[in-house]
Design a protein around this motif. Structure first.
Motif, PDB file in Angstrom:
ATOM      1  N   ILE A  85       0.746  -1.543  -0.191  1.00  0.00           N
ATOM      2  CA  ILE A  85       0.353  -0.278  -0.432  1.00  0.00           C
ATOM      3  C   ILE A  85       1.022   1.207   0.045  1.00  0.00           C
ATOM      4  O   ILE A  85       1.393   1.623   1.008  1.00  0.00           O
ATOM      5  CB  ILE A  85      -1.266   0.657   1.062  1.00  0.00           C
ATOM      6  CG1 ILE A  85      -1.650  -1.090   1.398  1.00  0.00           C
ATOM      7  CG2 ILE A  85      -1.760   1.042   1.714  1.00  0.00           C
ATOM      8  CD1 ILE A  85      -2.284  -1.166   2.563  1.00  0.00           C
ATOM      9  N   PRO A  86       1.255   1.977  -1.069  1.00  0.00           N
ATOM     10  CA  PRO A  86       1.997   3.124  -1.196  1.00  0.00           C
ATOM     11  C   PRO A  86       1.647   3.911  -0.756  1.00  0.00           C
ATOM     12  O   PRO A  86       1.879   4.760   0.617  1.00  0.00           O
ATOM     13  CB  PRO A  86       2.693   3.854  -3.054  1.00  0.00           C
ATOM     14  CG  PRO A  86       1.671   1.739  -3.486  1.00  0.00           C
ATOM     15  CD  PRO A  86       0.665   1.549  -2.463  1.00  0.00           C
ATOM     16  N   TYR A  87      -0.031   4.886   0.083  1.00  0.00           N
ATOM     17  CA  TYR A  87      -0.644   5.310   0.386  1.00  0.00           C
ATOM     18  C   TYR A  87      -1.522   5.059   1.233  1.00  0.00           C
ATOM     19  O   TYR A  87      -2.422   4.711   0.905  1.00  0.00           O
ATOM     20  CB  TYR A  87      -1.006   6.426  -0.262  1.00  0.00           C
ATOM     21  CG  TYR A  87      -1.560   7.674  -0.105  1.00  0.00           C
ATOM     22  CD1 TYR A  87      -1.548   8.709   0.750  1.00  0.00           C
ATOM     23  CD2 TYR A  87      -2.937   7.520   0.415  1.00  0.00           C
ATOM     24  CE1 TYR A  87      -1.799   9.964   1.423  1.00  0.00           C
ATOM     25  CE2 TYR A  87      -3.742   8.292   1.064  1.00  0.00           C
ATOM     26  CZ  TYR A  87      -2.924  10.056   0.996  1.00  0.00           C
ATOM     27  OH  TYR A  87      -3.927  10.626   1.845  1.00  0.00           O
ATOM     28  N   PHE A  88      -1.638   4.490   2.157  1.00  0.00           N
ATOM     29  CA  PHE A  88      -2.473   4.265   3.273  1.00  0.00           C
ATOM     30  C   PHE A  88      -3.578   5.458   3.711  1.00  0.00           C
ATOM     31  O   PHE A  88      -3.079   6.407   4.131  1.00  0.00           O
ATOM     32  CB  PHE A  88      -2.003   3.322   4.491  1.00  0.00           C
ATOM     33  CG  PHE A  88      -2.849   2.873   5.480  1.00  0.00           C
ATOM     34  CD1 PHE A  88      -3.117   1.730   5.165  1.00  0.00           C
ATOM     35  CD2 PHE A  88      -3.214   3.653   6.353  1.00  0.00           C
ATOM     36  CE1 PHE A  88      -4.143   0.814   5.710  1.00  0.00           C
ATOM     37  CE2 PHE A  88      -3.845   3.327   7.154  1.00  0.00           C
ATOM     38  CZ  PHE A  88      -4.218   1.283   7.229  1.00  0.00           C
ATOM     39  N   GLY A  89      -4.765   5.125   3.326  1.00  0.00           N
ATOM     40  CA  GLY A  89      -5.938   6.443   3.510  1.00  0.00           C
ATOM     41  C   GLY A  89      -5.916   6.544   4.799  1.00  0.00           C
ATOM     42  O   GLY A  89      -6.416   5.388   5.640  1.00  0.00           O
ATOM     43  N   TYR A  90      -6.429   7.649   5.813  1.00  0.00           N
ATOM     44  CA  TYR A  90      -6.933   7.980   7.062  1.00  0.00           C
ATOM     45  C   TYR A  90      -5.942   6.851   8.060  1.00  0.00           C
ATOM     46  O   TYR A  90      -5.951   7.286   9.675  1.00  0.00           O
ATOM     47  CB  TYR A  90      -8.298   7.049   7.220  1.00  0.00           C
ATOM     48  CG  TYR A  90      -9.077   6.815   6.496  1.00  0.00           C
ATOM     49  CD1 TYR A  90     -10.296   8.293   6.752  1.00  0.00           C
ATOM     50  CD2 TYR A  90     -10.105   6.104   5.590  1.00  0.00           C
ATOM     51  CE1 TYR A  90     -11.833   8.051   6.725  1.00  0.00           C
ATOM     52  CE2 TYR A  90     -10.908   6.291   4.864  1.00  0.00           C
ATOM     53  CZ  TYR A  90     -11.784   7.685   5.161  1.00  0.00           C
ATOM     54  OH  TYR A  90     -13.094   7.693   4.940  1.00  0.00           O
ATOM     55  N   ALA A  91      -4.499   7.402   7.450  1.00  0.00           N
ATOM     56  CA  ALA A  91      -3.250   6.749   8.153  1.00  0.00           C
ATOM     57  C   ALA A  91      -3.215   7.987   9.488  1.00  0.00           C
ATOM     58  O   ALA A  91      -2.775   8.329  10.358  1.00  0.00           O
ATOM     59  CB  ALA A  91      -2.020   6.814   7.368  1.00  0.00           C
ATOM     60  N   THR A 122       4.361  -0.736   3.743  1.00  0.00           N
ATOM     61  CA  THR A 122       4.155   0.737   3.268  1.00  0.00           C
ATOM     62  C   THR A 122       5.189   1.273   3.112  1.00  0.00           C
ATOM     63  O   THR A 122       6.117   0.467   3.723  1.00  0.00           O
ATOM     64  CB  THR A 122       3.075   0.992   4.632  1.00  0.00           C
ATOM     65  OG1 THR A 122       3.854   0.528   5.482  1.00  0.00           O
ATOM     66  CG2 THR A 122       1.788  -0.103   5.404  1.00  0.00           C
ATOM     67  N   ILE A 123       4.789   2.858   2.829  1.00  0.00           N
ATOM     68  CA  ILE A 123       5.936   3.962   2.316  1.00  0.00           C
ATOM     69  C   ILE A 123       5.855   4.709   3.326  1.00  0.00           C
ATOM     70  O   ILE A 123       4.722   5.581   3.236  1.00  0.00           O
ATOM     71  CB  ILE A 123       6.178   4.226   0.753  1.00  0.00           C
ATOM     72  CG1 ILE A 123       5.975   2.503   0.047  1.00  0.00           C
ATOM     73  CG2 ILE A 123       7.061   5.206   1.061  1.00  0.00           C
ATOM     74  CD1 ILE A 123       6.343   3.360  -1.574  1.00  0.00           C
ATOM     75  N   ASP A 124       6.881   5.495   4.372  1.00  0.00           N
ATOM     76  CA  ASP A 124       6.716   5.740   5.311  1.00  0.00           C
ATOM     77  C   ASP A 124       5.395   6.111   5.957  1.00  0.00           C
ATOM     78  O   ASP A 124       4.519   7.265   5.743  1.00  0.00           O
ATOM     79  CB  ASP A 124       6.707   7.870   4.011  1.00  0.00           C
ATOM     80  CG  ASP A 124       8.360   7.167   4.595  1.00  0.00           C
ATOM     81  OD1 ASP A 124       8.976   6.640   5.730  1.00  0.00           O
ATOM     82  OD2 ASP A 124       8.551   7.986   3.321  1.00  0.00           O
ATOM     83  N   ASN A 140       7.522  -1.607   6.991  1.00  0.00           N
ATOM     84  CA  ASN A 140       8.007   0.044   6.435  1.00  0.00           C
ATOM     85  C   ASN A 140       8.889   0.640   6.095  1.00  0.00           C
ATOM     86  O   ASN A 140       9.922   1.230   6.785  1.00  0.00           O
ATOM     87  CB  ASN A 140       7.018   0.876   7.668  1.00  0.00           C
ATOM     88  CG  ASN A 140       6.903   2.320   7.739  1.00  0.00           C
ATOM     89  OD1 ASN A 140       5.788   2.529   6.282  1.00  0.00           O
ATOM     90  ND2 ASN A 140       7.775   3.357   7.975  1.00  0.00           N
ATOM     91  N   ILE A 141       8.133   0.730   4.076  1.00  0.00           N
ATOM     92  CA  ILE A 141      10.046   1.199   3.954  1.00  0.00           C
ATOM     93  C   ILE A 141      10.031   2.788   3.587  1.00  0.00           C
ATOM     94  O   ILE A 141       8.478   3.763   3.672  1.00  0.00           O
ATOM     95  CB  ILE A 141       9.908   0.913   2.509  1.00  0.00           C
ATOM     96  CG1 ILE A 141       9.182  -0.473   2.159  1.00  0.00           C
ATOM     97  CG2 ILE A 141      11.155   1.811   1.141  1.00  0.00           C
ATOM     98  CD1 ILE A 141       9.186  -1.216   0.353  1.00  0.00           C
ATOM     99  N   SER A 142      11.063   3.127   4.439  1.00  0.00           N
ATOM    100  CA  SER A 142      11.753   4.830   3.918  1.00  0.00           C
ATOM    101  C   SER A 142      12.555   5.866   3.333  1.00  0.00           C
ATOM    102  O   SER A 142      12.856   4.939   2.562  1.00  0.00           O
ATOM    103  CB  SER A 142      12.417   4.545   5.526  1.00  0.00           C
ATOM    104  OG  SER A 142      12.254   6.082   5.289  1.00  0.00           O
ATOM    105  N   CYS A 143      11.723   6.804   3.030  1.00  0.00           N
ATOM    106  CA  CYS A 143      12.722   7.308   1.595  1.00  0.00           C
ATOM    107  C   CYS A 143      13.482   7.828   2.281  1.00  0.00           C
ATOM    108  O   CYS A 143      13.953   8.692   1.662  1.00  0.00           O
ATOM    109  CB  CYS A 143      11.495   7.477   1.379  1.00  0.00           C
ATOM    110  SG  CYS A 143      10.219   6.861   0.434  1.00  0.00           S
ATOM    111  N   LEU A 144      13.582   8.019   3.785  1.00  0.00           N
ATOM    112  CA  LEU A 144      14.747   8.846   4.238  1.00  0.00           C
ATOM    113  C   LEU A 144      16.446   8.764   4.068  1.00  0.00           C
ATOM    114  O   LEU A 144      17.044   9.709   3.330  1.00  0.00           O
ATOM    115  CB  LEU A 144      15.098   8.720   5.901  1.00  0.00           C
ATOM    116  CG  LEU A 144      13.639   8.917   6.385  1.00  0.00           C
ATOM    117  CD1 LEU A 144      13.469   9.343   7.756  1.00  0.00           C
ATOM    118  CD2 LEU A 144      13.281  11.367   6.242  1.00  0.00           C
ATOM    119  N   SER A 145      16.372   7.267   2.849  1.00  0.00           N
ATOM    120  CA  SER A 145      18.182   7.513   3.020  1.00  0.00           C
ATOM    121  C   SER A 145      18.363   7.778   1.699  1.00  0.00           C
ATOM    122  O   SER A 145      19.294   8.398   0.996  1.00  0.00           O
ATOM    123  CB  SER A 145      18.671   5.443   2.982  1.00  0.00           C
ATOM    124  OG  SER A 145      17.390   4.849   2.243  1.00  0.00           O
TER     125      SER A 145
END
Length: 244
Positions: A85-91, A122-124, A140-145
């Motif tokens: 789920i790249p974008y988790f609605g209601y997060a 998920t992503i971030d 949960n995959i982070s984009c920070l790196s």
């Protein structure tokens, strides 16, 4: 092994399949005369581990289709179902923020698990509360790196500081600071005036001439980011970069 997808992530699913050994799963979906969704799986998946992908942006239009697809995979005998789920609605509705409000993020997570999901990717995801709702097997995959690599290659770090536009962004700011050699951090205060309208309040720190790296998990109306930029400009920062 199959990867099934909602229509809103089909292009991404096709790219993933082209670079892996996954096969793109096929299903039939159409609307009945009363607006109900009819869906049927076309592949034989009994006893197999499968992936299912979909974005829940515009959640009320996509979550029901997602749940029906997941449950169809379960009813067709899938051994394990992993949701991407790249974008988790209601997060962002992850806590009771005023009297009478529910924790909708937990409700959505429970619905996905009831439909048949065994693991989430998920992503971030917006907060640690959401990580708890989705369960211990969450990836949960982070984009920070990725952000850190870009910053190191393109921005002079000698005159930089990291800005969290509110307290919720503090964990990301701390992680990014560590990745960039412990850059100084500023945590701004935010007051939510009304739904989708927020104002970032001033802070007491001399930052004139600095390069500001704003970090957040997402941009919706951009109200928080714009307010943060305006406050930073008022303090005469040199350059502003936004990563979200």
């Amino acid at each position: 092994m199959y990867l099934f997808s909602l229509s809103n992530t089909k292009n991404l699913a096709e790219q993933i399949c082209s670079k892996t050994k996954l096969k793109l799963g096929q299903h039939q979906a159409y609307r009945l005369s009363d607006g109900e969704l009819y869906l049927a799986i076309k592949n034989k998946i009994k006893g197999q581990n499968v992936f299912v992908m979909g974005s829940t942006y515009q959640p009320d239009n996509n979550i029901i289709e997602f749940l029906i697809l997941i449950n169809a995979l379960k009813e067709n005998g899938a051994k394990k179902i992993t949701a991407i789920i790249p974008y988790f609605g209601y997060a962002r509705q992850d806590k009771i923020d005023r009297a009478g409000s529910p924790i909708t993020a937990k409700l959505i997570a429970d619905l996905f698990k009831t439909a048949g999901i065994n693991q989430f990717i998920t992503i971030d995801i917006h907060s640690q509360r959401n990580e708890k709702y989705l369960g211990p097997k969450l990836i949960n995959i982070s984009c920070l790196s990725l952000f850190a690599d870009y910053i190191k290659k393109n921005i002079d770090l000698r005159n930089c500081l990291i800005v969290a536009p509110d307290k919720g962004a503090k964990p990301r700011a701390l992680t990014l600071s560590k990745l960039l050699g412990k850059l100084p951090i500023i945590i701004m205060q935010k007051i939510r005036i009304k739904q989708n309208i927020a104002k970032v309040m001033r802070f007491k720190k001399a930052i004139a001439g600095k390069n500001a790296l704003i970090i957040d998990d997402m941009i919706d109306t951009a109200g928080t980011i714009i307010s943060a930029c305006q406050e930073l400009q008022r303090h005469q920062v040199k350059n502003i970069y936004v990563f979200a």
